[in-house]
Enzyme design. Structure first.
Site, PDB file in Angstrom:
ATOM      1  N   GLN A  11      42.887  46.036  32.297  1.00 39.45           N
ATOM      2  CA  GLN A  11      43.850  47.131  32.482  1.00 39.45           C
ATOM      3  C   GLN A  11      45.265  46.604  32.735  1.00 39.45           C
ATOM      4  OE1 GLN A  11      42.569  50.966  34.310  1.00 39.45           O
ATOM      5  NE2 GLN A  11      41.534  49.609  35.745  1.00 39.45           N
ATOM      6  N   ALA A  61      39.653  39.051  36.796  1.00 44.09           N
ATOM      7  CA  ALA A  61      38.884  39.224  38.037  1.00 44.09           C
ATOM      8  C   ALA A  61      37.522  39.826  37.725  1.00 44.09           C
ATOM      9  CB  ALA A  61      39.633  40.152  38.991  1.00 44.09           C
ATOM     10  N   THR A 102      43.969  43.058  46.255  1.00 39.16           N
ATOM     11  CA  THR A 102      43.485  44.428  46.418  1.00 39.16           C
ATOM     12  C   THR A 102      43.557  44.958  47.857  1.00 39.16           C
ATOM     13  OG1 THR A 102      41.434  45.741  46.273  1.00 39.16           O
ATOM     14  CG2 THR A 102      41.155  43.411  46.614  1.00 39.16           C
ATOM     15  N   ASP A 103      43.558  46.260  47.971  1.00 38.69           N
ATOM     16  CA  ASP A 103      43.451  46.948  49.265  1.00 38.69           C
ATOM     17  C   ASP A 103      42.086  46.680  49.929  1.00 38.69           C
ATOM     18  OD1 ASP A 103      42.743  48.511  46.830  1.00 38.69           O
ATOM     19  OD2 ASP A 103      41.807  49.847  48.271  1.00 38.69           O
ATOM     20  N   TYR A 126      32.948  42.170  47.098  1.00 32.54           N
ATOM     21  CA  TYR A 126      34.164  42.142  46.264  1.00 32.54           C
ATOM     22  C   TYR A 126      35.388  41.872  47.132  1.00 32.54           C
ATOM     23  CZ  TYR A 126      38.105  44.079  43.598  1.00 32.54           C
ATOM     24  OH  TYR A 126      39.340  44.269  42.989  1.00 32.54           O
ATOM     25  N   LYS A 130      37.865  38.619  47.042  1.00 32.06           N
ATOM     26  CA  LYS A 130      39.298  38.737  46.740  1.00 32.06           C
ATOM     27  C   LYS A 130      40.123  38.099  47.850  1.00 32.06           C
ATOM     28  CE  LYS A 130      41.058  40.500  43.712  1.00 32.06           C
ATOM     29  NZ  LYS A 130      41.469  39.933  42.378  1.00 32.06           N
ATOM     30  N   TRP A 151      43.700  51.364  43.393  1.00 26.01           N
ATOM     31  CA  TRP A 151      43.411  52.572  42.601  1.00 26.01           C
ATOM     32  C   TRP A 151      44.108  52.568  41.224  1.00 26.01           C
ATOM     33  CZ3 TRP A 151      43.061  57.692  45.891  1.00 26.01           C
ATOM     34  CH2 TRP A 151      42.271  57.452  47.019  1.00 26.01           C
TER      35      TRP A 151
HETATM   36  N1  LIG Z   1      40.897  48.365  39.126  1.00 30.09           N
HETATM   37  C1  LIG Z   1      41.365  48.667  40.319  1.00 30.09           C
HETATM   38  O1  LIG Z   1      41.366  49.832  40.742  1.00 30.09           O
HETATM   39  C2  LIG Z   1      41.938  47.589  41.186  1.00 30.09           C
HETATM   40  C3  LIG Z   1      42.406  47.928  42.460  1.00 30.09           C
HETATM   41  C4  LIG Z   1      42.995  46.943  43.252  1.00 30.09           C
HETATM   42  C5  LIG Z   1      43.160  45.643  42.764  1.00 30.09           C
HETATM   43  N2  LIG Z   1      42.663  45.344  41.532  1.00 30.09           N
HETATM   44  C6  LIG Z   1      42.871  43.962  41.054  1.00 30.09           C
HETATM   45  O2  LIG Z   1      43.794  44.013  39.989  1.00 30.09           O
HETATM   46  C7  LIG Z   1      43.531  42.985  39.045  1.00 30.09           C
HETATM   47  C8  LIG Z   1      43.425  43.576  37.652  1.00 30.09           C
HETATM   48  O3  LIG Z   1      42.392  44.560  37.662  1.00 30.09           O
HETATM   49  P1  LIG Z   1      42.048  45.402  36.368  1.00 30.09           P
HETATM   50  O4  LIG Z   1      41.778  46.790  36.802  1.00 30.09           O
HETATM   51  O5  LIG Z   1      43.056  45.123  35.291  1.00 30.09           O
HETATM   52  O6  LIG Z   1      40.655  44.727  35.998  1.00 30.09           O
HETATM   53  P2  LIG Z   1      39.834  44.797  34.620  1.00 30.09           P
HETATM   54  O7  LIG Z   1      40.338  45.879  33.756  1.00 30.09           O
HETATM   55  O8  LIG Z   1      38.419  44.739  35.012  1.00 30.09           O
HETATM   56  O9  LIG Z   1      40.279  43.418  33.942  1.00 30.09           O
HETATM   57  C9  LIG Z   1      39.852  42.187  34.418  1.00 30.09           C
HETATM   58  C10 LIG Z   1      39.737  41.267  33.235  1.00 30.09           C
HETATM   59  O10 LIG Z   1      39.298  39.997  33.706  1.00 30.09           O
HETATM   60  C11 LIG Z   1      38.376  39.502  32.763  1.00 30.09           C
HETATM   61  N3  LIG Z   1      37.509  38.498  33.350  1.00 30.09           N
HETATM   62  C12 LIG Z   1      36.415  38.675  34.141  1.00 30.09           C
HETATM   63  N4  LIG Z   1      35.867  37.476  34.444  1.00 30.09           N
HETATM   64  C13 LIG Z   1      36.643  36.542  33.842  1.00 30.09           C
HETATM   65  C14 LIG Z   1      36.587  35.139  33.774  1.00 30.09           C
HETATM   66  N5  LIG Z   1      35.638  34.431  34.397  1.00 30.09           N
HETATM   67  N6  LIG Z   1      37.545  34.482  33.066  1.00 30.09           N
HETATM   68  C15 LIG Z   1      38.516  35.164  32.428  1.00 30.09           C
HETATM   69  N7  LIG Z   1      38.612  36.498  32.440  1.00 30.09           N
HETATM   70  C16 LIG Z   1      37.684  37.178  33.151  1.00 30.09           C
HETATM   71  C17 LIG Z   1      37.603  40.712  32.324  1.00 30.09           C
HETATM   72  O11 LIG Z   1      36.965  40.439  31.119  1.00 30.09           O
HETATM   73  P3  LIG Z   1      35.616  41.247  30.731  1.00 30.09           P
HETATM   74  O12 LIG Z   1      36.079  42.639  30.432  1.00 30.09           O
HETATM   75  O13 LIG Z   1      35.098  40.503  29.584  1.00 30.09           O
HETATM   76  O14 LIG Z   1      34.735  41.214  31.953  1.00 30.09           O
HETATM   77  C18 LIG Z   1      38.709  41.744  32.203  1.00 30.09           C
HETATM   78  O15 LIG Z   1      39.292  41.754  30.914  1.00 30.09           O
HETATM   79  C19 LIG Z   1      42.251  42.293  39.559  1.00 30.09           C
HETATM   80  O16 LIG Z   1      42.654  41.164  40.300  1.00 30.09           O
HETATM   81  C20 LIG Z   1      41.616  43.306  40.480  1.00 30.09           C
HETATM   82  O17 LIG Z   1      40.849  42.679  41.480  1.00 30.09           O
HETATM   83  C21 LIG Z   1      42.071  46.271  40.735  1.00 30.09           C
END
Ligand SMILES: NC(=O)c1ccc[n+]([C@@H]2O[C@H](COP(=O)([O-])OP(=O)(O)OC[C@H]3O[C@@H](n4cnc5c(N)ncnc54)[C@H](OP(=O)(O)O)[C@@H]3O)[C@@H](O)[C@H]2O)c1
Length: 293
Positions: A11, A61, A102-103, A126, A130, A151
């Site tokens: 995302q 992640a 993250t939160d 998780y 983090k 979020w």
């Molecule tokens: N989503 C939320 O609401 C949220 C909230 C707070 C913080 N965050 C943080 O924000 C950041 C971005 O989140 P996001 O929502 O963009 O996450 P996302 O859409 O799940 O994207 C994460 C990406 O990381 C890839 N990935 C997973 N394991 C990997 C590995 N070993 N090596 C390389 N790539 C890998 C995934 O690939 P695959 O699709 O192939 O698994 C996916 O494309 C993360 O650090 C997350 O912890 C997210």
């Protein structure tokens, strides 16, 4: 400015690639999991030493919060070890690392929004992974930025908005929790914030801007209120022709494998003061998202 973006298909990663593609002042190498698995230390060092980025932005992640309760090893490998390899390799070539967190590093018990200096106390695997990633990055590379957000909804992948819109097609009534509060954050706004941070810190060796920052959306709402607005906007824009009834429930009535913080509100004053970046205007982001998807 040479930028390495990891997790480019996610995302935040894909939104970031879109933003950098609109600029002409940077050379970007964006890698998805197939191009670089961040848990592979040798592959990380090889790529970093070949490309020699000025800044590494790690958006990769393990984000399956509930599944993580049963996959702790993979979760920690991705969220602690991967960021450590990236930070160590950044440090070895005197590059900067920007890492997303993250939160969920907080317990959610506080009555007001969380500041960067508040005590962390993750309640899930998780969240623990983090936090371990944050600490590993801080230890490995002095020139780091940790951006904690919450979020997220972005144009790629699944998130609360896409889930609600999907469920609305087949359900006349939905139950959504009303006792967890936070700031929805549009991935496009995170990308803009990251670009602004890169532009501010690149080449500005004197400025001591490294450290932890909070960035998420305002106004703060609960998931029930978020769902209401999703359907209202989708309905107004003609995306949904039927409007489900939403029933508000408490977390107690919606058991999940991983415990969620009841209070996910992040205080974003520091990022505004240091970088001039305002909180995500997520309602505007939601309108853009619904128009696009
Ligand atoms: N989503 C939320 O609401 C949220 C909230 C707070 C913080 N965050 C943080 O924000 C950041 C971005 O989140 P996001 O929502 O963009 O996450 P996302 O859409 O799940 O994207 C994460 C990406 O990381 C890839 N990935 C997973 N394991 C990997 C590995 N070993 N090596 C390389 N790539 C890998 C995934 O690939 P695959 O699709 O192939 O698994 C996916 O494309 C993360 O650090 C997350 O912890 C997210």
């Amino acid at each position: 400015m040479k930028i390495l973006i990891t997790g480019a298909a996610g995302q935040v990663g894909s939104a970031l690639v879109n933003q950098f593609n609109k600029l002409n002042d940077s050379e970007v190498l964006a890698v998805a999991r197939n191009d670089l698995n961040i848990t592979n230390r040798d592959a990380v060092y090889k790529l970093v030493n070949q490309f020699k980025p000025d800044i590494i932005i790690n958006t990769a992640a393990y984000t399956a919060v509930d599944k993580a309760e049963k996959e702790a090893n993979l979760c920690f490998a991705t969220n602690r070890d991967g960021p450590r390899f990236l930070a160590e390799s950044a440090n070895s070539i005197n590059a900067i690392i920007i890492h997303i967190s993250t939160d969920y590093v907080f317990s959610g018990d506080k009555n007001s929004s969380y500041s960067e200096t508040d005590i962390t106390s993750p309640q899930s695997i998780y969240g623990e992974s983090k936090l371990a990633g944050e600490l590993a990055v801080i230890k490995a590379c002095t020139r780091h930025i940790i951006l904690r957000t919450a979020w997220i909804f972005g144009d790629q992948g699944s998130n609360f908005v896409s889930t609600m819109l999907q469920l609305a097609k087949t359900n006349d009534q939905l139950s959504v929790v009303c006792d967890q509060f936070g700031g929805p954050t549009y991935a496009g706004d995170i990308a803009s914030a990251l670009v602004a941070i890169c532009q501010s810190i690149y080449g500005d060796e004197e400025a001591d801007k490294f450290g932890i920052y909070h960035f998420s959306g305002l106004p703060h709402v609960n998931w029930f209120q978020f769902a209401q607005l999703i359907f209202e906007i989708a309905n107004n824009k003609g995306v949904l022709n039927k409007y489900p009834i939403i029933k508000s429930i408490t977390t107690e009535n919606y058991p999940t494998a991983a415990k969620r913080p009841l209070n996910s509100r992040l205080n974003t004053l520091k990022i505004t003061n240091v970088f001039g970046i305002n909180a995500s205007d997520w309602i505007r982001g939601l309108e853009v998202y619904i128009k696009k998807n």
